[in-house]
Structures are given as structure tokens and as C-alpha cells.
Design a protein around this motif. Sequence first.
Motif, PDB file in Angstrom:
ATOM      1  N   ARG A 127      41.801 104.417  13.221  1.00 55.10           N
ATOM      2  CA  ARG A 127      41.682 103.704  11.942  1.00 55.10           C
ATOM      3  C   ARG A 127      41.436 102.215  12.197  1.00 55.10           C
ATOM      4  N   ASP A 128      40.222 101.920  12.535  1.00 56.23           N
ATOM      5  CA  ASP A 128      39.774 100.541  12.753  1.00 56.23           C
ATOM      6  C   ASP A 128      40.760  99.724  13.613  1.00 56.23           C
ATOM      7  N   PRO A 129      40.962 100.157  14.853  1.00 55.62           N
ATOM      8  CA  PRO A 129      41.950  99.475  15.714  1.00 55.62           C
ATOM      9  C   PRO A 129      41.545  98.032  16.045  1.00 55.62           C
ATOM     10  N   ILE A 130      42.545  97.237  16.321  1.00 55.95           N
ATOM     11  CA  ILE A 130      42.320  95.835  16.712  1.00 55.95           C
ATOM     12  C   ILE A 130      41.727  95.797  18.117  1.00 55.95           C
ATOM     13  N   ILE A 131      40.692  94.998  18.299  1.00 54.58           N
ATOM     14  CA  ILE A 131      40.181  94.834  19.667  1.00 54.58           C
ATOM     15  C   ILE A 131      40.366  93.417  20.217  1.00 54.58           C
ATOM     16  N   TYR A 132      40.479  92.430  19.346  1.00 53.59           N
ATOM     17  CA  TYR A 132      40.786  91.062  19.810  1.00 53.59           C
ATOM     18  C   TYR A 132      41.783  90.393  18.884  1.00 53.59           C
ATOM     19  N   ARG A 133      42.698  89.647  19.488  1.00 54.01           N
ATOM     20  CA  ARG A 133      43.689  88.871  18.733  1.00 54.01           C
ATOM     21  C   ARG A 133      43.597  87.408  19.151  1.00 54.01           C
ATOM     22  N   ILE A 134      44.027  86.541  18.257  1.00 48.52           N
ATOM     23  CA  ILE A 134      44.129  85.123  18.617  1.00 48.52           C
ATOM     24  C   ILE A 134      45.520  84.878  19.203  1.00 48.52           C
ATOM     25  N   ARG A 135      45.557  84.307  20.397  1.00 46.77           N
ATOM     26  CA  ARG A 135      46.837  83.952  21.037  1.00 46.77           C
ATOM     27  C   ARG A 135      46.630  82.631  21.733  1.00 46.77           C
ATOM     28  N   LYS A 136      47.131  81.577  21.136  1.00 52.01           N
ATOM     29  CA  LYS A 136      46.916  80.276  21.780  1.00 52.01           C
ATOM     30  C   LYS A 136      47.969  80.096  22.858  1.00 52.01           C
ATOM     31  N   ALA A 137      47.786  80.843  23.911  1.00 59.76           N
ATOM     32  CA  ALA A 137      48.776  80.824  24.996  1.00 59.76           C
ATOM     33  C   ALA A 137      48.055  80.641  26.313  1.00 59.76           C
ATOM     34  N   ARG A 138      48.690  79.888  27.190  1.00 62.59           N
ATOM     35  CA  ARG A 138      48.149  79.690  28.529  1.00 62.59           C
ATOM     36  C   ARG A 138      48.310  80.993  29.304  1.00 62.59           C
ATOM     37  N   HIS A 139      47.271  81.346  30.031  1.00 66.38           N
ATOM     38  CA  HIS A 139      47.283  82.608  30.774  1.00 66.38           C
ATOM     39  C   HIS A 139      47.500  82.323  32.262  1.00 66.38           C
ATOM     40  N   HIS A 140      48.330  83.154  32.899  1.00 69.10           N
ATOM     41  CA  HIS A 140      48.665  82.907  34.313  1.00 69.10           C
ATOM     42  C   HIS A 140      47.447  82.975  35.233  1.00 69.10           C
ATOM     43  N   GLN A 141      46.377  83.632  34.835  1.00 66.38           N
ATOM     44  CA  GLN A 141      45.180  83.687  35.686  1.00 66.38           C
ATOM     45  C   GLN A 141      44.051  82.806  35.158  1.00 66.38           C
ATOM     46  N   THR A 142      43.878  82.795  33.834  1.00 69.04           N
ATOM     47  CA  THR A 142      42.700  82.118  33.285  1.00 69.04           C
ATOM     48  C   THR A 142      43.029  80.779  32.638  1.00 69.04           C
TER      49      THR A 142
ATOM     50  N   ASP B 105      43.712  77.917  30.273  1.00 72.79           N
ATOM     51  CA  ASP B 105      43.448  77.709  28.847  1.00 72.79           C
ATOM     52  C   ASP B 105      42.017  78.101  28.452  1.00 72.79           C
ATOM     53  N   THR B 106      41.361  78.876  29.302  1.00 77.34           N
ATOM     54  CA  THR B 106      39.983  79.255  29.018  1.00 77.34           C
ATOM     55  C   THR B 106      39.860  80.050  27.716  1.00 77.34           C
ATOM     56  N   TRP B 107      40.846  80.885  27.463  1.00 74.32           N
ATOM     57  CA  TRP B 107      40.757  81.781  26.307  1.00 74.32           C
ATOM     58  C   TRP B 107      41.886  81.541  25.318  1.00 74.32           C
ATOM     59  N   CYS B 108      41.543  81.714  24.038  1.00 76.85           N
ATOM     60  CA  CYS B 108      42.626  81.754  23.040  1.00 76.85           C
ATOM     61  C   CYS B 108      42.521  83.045  22.248  1.00 76.85           C
ATOM     62  N   ILE B 109      41.573  83.894  22.628  1.00 81.96           N
ATOM     63  CA  ILE B 109      41.550  85.251  22.061  1.00 81.96           C
ATOM     64  C   ILE B 109      41.677  86.223  23.229  1.00 81.96           C
ATOM     65  N   TYR B 110      42.440  87.289  23.012  1.00 82.64           N
ATOM     66  CA  TYR B 110      42.689  88.250  24.095  1.00 82.64           C
ATOM     67  C   TYR B 110      42.421  89.671  23.610  1.00 82.64           C
ATOM     68  N   PRO B 111      41.802  90.489  24.477  1.00 84.92           N
ATOM     69  CA  PRO B 111      41.498  91.866  24.075  1.00 84.92           C
ATOM     70  C   PRO B 111      42.765  92.711  23.995  1.00 84.92           C
TER      71      PRO B 111
END
Length: 567
Positions: free
Chosen positions: A196-211, A213-219
Motif C-alpha cells: 500500500r504505497d510504501p515509503i521509499i525516502y524519508r527526510i532525516r536531517k542527521a549526520r551519517h557515520h559514513q556519509t 552531511d551529504t544526505w538529508c533524505i534516507y531510503p
Amino acid sequence: MSEHQSAKVADKPASKPDHFIQQIIRKDLQAGRADNIVTRFPPEPNGYLHIGHAKSICLNFGMAEEFGGDCHLRFDDTNPEKESEEYVNAIKEDVSWLGFQWAGNVRYTSDYFEQLHAWAVHLIEAGKAYVCELSAEQAREHRGTLTEPGKNSPYRERSVEENLDLFARMRAGEFADGACVLRAKIDMAAPNINLRDPIIYRIRKARHHQTGDTWCIYPSYDFAHGQSDAIEGISHSICTLEFEDHRPLYDWFIENLPVPAKPRQYEFARLNLNYTVTSKRKLKQLVDEAYVDGWNDPRMPTISGLRRRGFTASAIRQFCDMIGVTRSDSVVDMGMLEYAIRDDLDKNAPRAMCVLRPLKVVLTNYPQEQVEEMRAPGHPNREEFTERVLPFTRELYIDVEDFREEANKKYKRLVIGKRVRLRNAYVIEADEAIKNELGEIVEVRARVIENTVGNDPEDGIKPKGVIHWVSAVHNLDCEVRLYDRLFEHEAPDAGGRNFLEHINPNSLEILSNCKAEISLAAASSEQRFQFEREGYFCLDSKHASPTRWVFNRTIGLRDSWAKMDQG
Ligand code: ATP
Ligand code: MG
């Protein structure tokens, strides 16, 4: 041949039937559906690995080994807030310690963020994904239930252009966390809620241990997992049964994206073990709220906890082999894990003597200054183990439990007027118990029976039992930690139970006045021993130091041993 391979060959009788995953792989190879078997172990670095993960590790790495393929270690790192480099490192360490080597570099789902993003754009362009601004609560209301279909989101029919624009702005950081999500456009009336139309990307303004601050959306996990499998050329994506309902979604993404391969998902029953919990969230709570001494507390069902407790990697692999791989959920008895380690240590741990609760014995007919060097084998049937030297002196320690003033015939230890053999040394006979003002026994006076090292007494009066001892002069002061199950309840978190209410208050007993034979001064961190008549122990890797000896009890001896001389 590595230790691991030889253990596997020895422990796996040729007659052992294939489990269902082996059958699937064999058929796929025969039918030409797969030519190179590639599996992966995909932990999320949001905690330490536990015994349940060991089952998945043994299965994934085991299949790659057995069929001459590769197994990847891939961190499923799509939730930056809960993840950390500490967990990444601990997981790598645990997998290596278990004896497995991943093919190539460690991989991260985050390595594929750019590609995954491009595929999300691809879905938007194909009219198969849209940006939805329903709040979490509204989305829940629209989702429907197991018996009722869901309702379409009012944002579902946005134009491709609008969706592309909004998704670009999501990536650019224009919106707050939770303001909108990208959803796949599948079917709000599908009987399977995952479609039923699952979520594929969310906004998360969080620093990632590998990437960073490159991303603020995560799959989402569902969007990332299968596509990462496809990128890596995984042939058999093996996961636990709770993902069975996600398989149609896994397949939908693979069908609807220009992925380089078409991996398939197979599910097996997770390991459930009684008297413990195997949820990273709950284990983390035990650590964070200081119920235990860190993730590697010897009572924890984590790999690092079992290791610190004295488990060997081969015993854990043996256990995983014993429990097998099926599709039916069950609870495995902790006794099986205990059996596996006992079996290993019985064969492989050198023997030593350690008196846990010392009681002094004075041998009144033994010369004051005399020291005899008794010899003892390092292991009863492994001659390659170093022989031990045990100094024998007039004053010794035996265990408090091994002496009684009077006892019935079943008690085969030291009793006044009776004889007992000191292991690897003389037969002695007790004469008198010395007590303090409180009436507690503080010393036993006894006599050595002459010529009894390696011989029965010449007068024909044989001792009934054998007890362990150490010299009161030449010994090693040490601390021994006795562990019991962390939970009193066999299913501490089942049926809505609060697992914290079932913690066993007596799961750790510290004995700080133990006396061990001096050979143990050379013990190395994590080295394991059988303390004769007491159980299996290992030198603690956290609290021991070159001047402090702390031993953890891994597991007691067989019950049958303990039963033999109870009185
Ligand atoms: P969570 O998702 O709650 O953080 P998890 O235990 O599923 O916890 P993952 O890091 O996702 O953690 O697990 C990695 C792999 O280990 C997955 O493939 C998962 O299916 C498998 N796994 C986890 N727990 C068990 C278990 N008890 N028995 C067998 N396999 C397990
Ligand atoms: Mg998981």
C-alpha cells in the motif's frame, strides 16, 4: 586447513540431510539459474551482534563456503540516528572472531545512496512514485487494516514534474523532518499492507557515520535492501521469516527498476533462545540502564558477551549447526548452547585446580618446610598439553564444601576419621576441626597417609573420593565470577511481559578470595580452563591485568559429575 574448516568437516556427518536453503541452492545450480552463489550478511550497525545473528552469519557465510561462492558483509546503514562507527567496528570484530571472512571490502548500503536516489527518480519519472505530505497519523488512517483496504493519498496524482521538483527540494534540505516522504505508487487496496504505497525516502536531517552531511533524505529498508542485493549480484538473499510479507515488495522494486541483476529473497526461522532476549533494542536498554557491564557483559547473549564468558567460536558454530535451518518458528533451549561449549571445552581446555571457597587444612605429620612437586597432566587424554607442577606443603586449602565433621556414605569427600584423595597427590585422613568463637570451622587438622602418591594406602583402607586442593603457601590469589542466567523467566519478553521485571538478581556472584594453582599465573586473556570439579572458566578480558587474575565461569561441569558425590 583452517581450524574452522576442519571442525566443520568433522562435525558434519556425510549423512546429514540438506536443509531447505541448501536444497534451493543445489537446484538453482543444477538448473543453471545461478552459477555463482553470492550471499550477504546485512546487519544494521545499531547495536552489537547476538547469538541470533550468529545463526544468520553461519548460514550466509556457510552457504558461500559450501558452494564455492562469496559472502558479503554489508552494513544496512539507512537509519543514521541509531547507528554508529562503534557498532560497525564491533560487528566486524565479531564476524571475524567467529571465523568468517567476507569477500572484498566491507560494504555499506550508503555506498549506493547515489544509485538508489537515481532509481527513486526513475520511479517518479515512470509515474510509480510520488511525494506525499500526509502526516504520520493521517498516513496511518489512510493505510487501512488487514481486513479493510486503504484509501488513496490526496497527493497520489501529482504530476511527474511536481514530484521531481518536490523530491529535489527534499534532497536539497528545504523541508523539515517528517514534512513529506517519497512513496511508491503501487496499490492502496492490496491485501498485503506492504504494497500500500510504501515509503521509499524519508527526510532525516542527521549526520551519517559514513556519509557525513551529504544526505538529508534516507531510503527505507525495503527500498534499499533488494536494490543493494542487485548491485552486489547477490544470488540468494536470505533473511528471517518476518520479511516474508515484504517479499512481494522486494520483487516489485526489482521488476520496476533497471537493476543489473534479479536477486531472490528466501526466509528462514529466526533463532529464539529461552531465558534471554535477542532484540537489539532490549539489549541496548540493558546496557544503557546499567543492568549489565556493557554489551560484552558475560551474561549477555551477544557474541562479544559469549566470548568474554569463555565461549569459543567453534562452539557457537557447532550450536548453529545443531539447531539447523527451517521455516518453522521454535524456541531453542539454552541447554543446547551450554552443551556445545561444554563439549568443546571438555576436549580442548587444559585442566587446573582452583579452590573457590578456601578452607585451610594442616597436615600435622608433614614437615614444616618441605615442598614436594606433584605432577599433573594438562589434560586427561591429550598428551601434548603441558604437564603442571603442583607444590605440596604442610598447609593446604580445600573447598569449604569438601569437608564435613560428619556425613552419610553418599558424601565422598573429607570427613573426620575418614580418608580422601587429594587430586594428583596424597591420601589424607581428617582428625579434627578447629572452630572460632562463632562455632565456624576455620581449619581442619589432618594427616598424610604415607606412600599414597599414585598408590592405594598400604593398610587397604581406600579413600572413597577425590578432592582438589592448592598449597596455602604457593598459590595464586584470584577472583572468580560465577554467572547464572540473566533472566529468571524462560520467556522474559513474551506475551507483553516487561523483561526488566524478570532479571535474575543472582545472576552474578563474585568470589574474591579464591586460590588457584600457580601455573595459572601465566594465563592469557580469554584463555579457557577446566577448574577440576568446578567447571569451565576463562581469564576475563576486561578486569584481569598482569597483577590481577579474574576468571569468569563459562559453564559448570556436567550434572552427572556433580551428582556423583553429593551427600
Ligand atoms: P533490528 O532490526 O531490530 O535492529 P535485527 O536483529 O533484525 O534487529 P539486523 O541487524 O537487521 O538486526 O540483523 C541482521 C541479520 O541478522 C538480518 O538478516 C536478520 O534477519 C538476521 N537476524 C537477526 N536476528 C536473528 C535471529 N534471532 N535469528 C536469526 N537471524 C537473525
Ligand atoms: Mg532488522
